[in-house]
Write a protein that holds these residues in place. Structure first.
Motif: not given
Length: 456
Positions: A365-378, A397-408
């Motif tokens: 999961f740690d790698e998945a979160l870092e990868t997703a953060f990189e893909i989203e490109q800020g 949710a805290k890491k991504m900081q996106t305007s829209v964040f959907v869980k499940n």
């Protein structure tokens, strides 16, 4: 409804008193002048009267959603009619009106301070070709609820259908309150015309939903700007997720209107332990899965240009059309193409605007979160996650900081589709408002009364 019937309907709404069109102007100065005059009249209406105008617009548009959706699909060459109908219904039914204009009050020993929301004036609103009519309707309702007039600037690929919808709205307003041309649009929407409108002295605010080029022009206009920038939404899936539900949600969001929505899942990052089971569940939901080099190269060569851009001829086309263009045969119905690849592939780094979604594996999961953060490109636009871990949901949710964040859930829930919350088609990432409603299109004003109205 056949083409001839649609043509008659278009003719009905694109003529007023036999000769003059309501709401459509060739000159920027004319459009702004009539909108300014209409705004002065509109500013005298009560909140209840504003809401009556909004309800009249909805009543006029609802019976016409099938026609509008068909016109938009044909003119833009993007998406599909069925999903465009759903977007239009969402914009009409779930965009809030004057009830969104909240009032804040603070009282104390020294008296009362009141914060209320007032209109800006005449607003320039620029729309994309991906959601031309849903965005126009959504923003019109919000802008009118806030008390503004609006000059719409449709994308050149959607100018006819945008004029048609604007005409309908303008006529509905005129018939309800007697104010004509409160909502108008232009006959030409070149960048030069758009720039002229944005910088017009009687334009008080600019709302942009579209590409970086028009956003830069808006930010340089010297006006108040609400700006929606690009996005590259990613879906994180970990080994604790309900993988059947995750697959259904991802396919629903990523295939909706052939993935032209800015919030739709554009990539999947999955923890390796869950990858194979997720892939099997994706296949059960109409996914064509690509994991061999030959098919990946075929698909890449037809969808990505030599200068690492997307092939605009395939924007918004169906998965079946894209597979056919790539020379890949498939006998089963296909909603979405999922490609097993690495995070450096153009499918991952580009916002494809096609039902083509890369799947990237992560060790944990740690790698998945870092990868997703990189893909989203800020871009801080949209992200989704599928996990049963509260801690991981919170951390993502805290890491991504996106305007829209959907869980499940599907990304579509982030704009109120089969989910809670109001609908917004302008997600203002660059200027920070996020999902916009009427309150964001109004000025916040402060009024203070000394030594009174505190009864505590």
């Amino acid at each position: 409804m056949n083409t001839a019937q649609i043509g008659e309907l278009v003719k009905k709404y694109l003529t007023y008193s036999g000769t003059v069109r309501s709401g459509v102007f060739c000159s920027v100065n004319d459009a702004v002048a009539v909108a300014q005059g209409a705004y002065i009249q509109y500013s005298k209406l009560t909140l209840n009267e504003r809401q009556e105008v909004i309800e009249a617009i909805k009543k006029e548009l609802l019976p016409m959603v099938n026609v509008i959706a068909k016109m938009a699909a044909e003119e833009t060459g993007m998406g599909n009619v069925e999903d465009k109908i759903e977007k239009l219904l969402l914009a009409i039914r779930k965009t809030p009106g004057v009830e969104d204009l909240i009032t804040e009050v603070k009282t104390g020993d020294s008296g009362m301070t009141l914060y209320e929301l007032s209109s800006y004036g005449v607003v320039c609103a620029v729309h994309p070709c991906t959601n031309p009519c849903a965005t126009l309707i959504n923003n019109t309702i919000s802008l009118l609820a806030a008390g503004n007039a609006v000059v719409h600037v449709p994308h050149p690929r959607a100018i006819q259908v945008s004029q048609f919808v604007t005409e309908m709205i303008s006529v509905a307003i005129r018939d309800t309150c007697g104010i004509d041309n409160l909502v108008v649009t232009l006959g030409d929407t070149s960048m030069a015309v758009t720039r002229e409108l944005m910088t017009h002295p009687d334009i008080s605010m600019v709302v942009t939903t579209g590409g970086n080029g028009v956003l830069r022009e808006a930010l340089a206009s010297g006006k108040k700007v609400i700006g929606a920038g690009p996005g590259n939404p990613t879906a994180i899936v970990d080994e604790t997720a309900d993988l059947k539900q995750a697959a259904r949600d991802i396919v629903q969001g990523a295939s909706f209107d052939n993935n032209v929505m800015c919030i739709s899942e554009k990539s999947i990052v999955v923890v390796a332990a869950a990858a194979e089971e997720l892939i099997e569940e994706l296949k059960k939901n109409g996914v064509y899965y690509i994991h061999n080099e030959e098919e990946m190269l075929k698909l890449t060569s037809v969808t990505v240009t030599q200068d690492m851009g997307i092939n605009k001829a395939l924007e918004g086309k169906s998965a079946t059309e894209i597979l056919k263009a790539a020379g890949i045969s498939c006998s089963e119905p296909v909603r979405l193409i999922v490609v097993d690849t690495i995070k450096q592939h153009p499918f991952v780094t580009l916002e494809m605007l096609m039902p083509v979604v890369p799947l990237v594996r992560a060790a944990d999961f740690d790698e998945a979160l870092e990868t997703a953060f990189e893909i989203e490109q800020g871009f801080r636009h949209t992200a989704t996650i599928h996990s049963q871990s509260i801690e991981r949901l919170n951390r993502a949710a805290k890491k991504m900081q996106t305007s829209v964040f959907v869980k499940n859930g599907s990304s579509l829930a982030g704009i109120g589709y089969n989910g809670e919350g109001d609908t917004s088609f302008t997600i203002a990432t660059v200027t920070g408002e996020g999902t916009t409603t009427a309150r964001h299109f109004a000025r916040r004003r402060r009024c203070t009364l000394m030594d009174a109205f505190s009864i505590r």
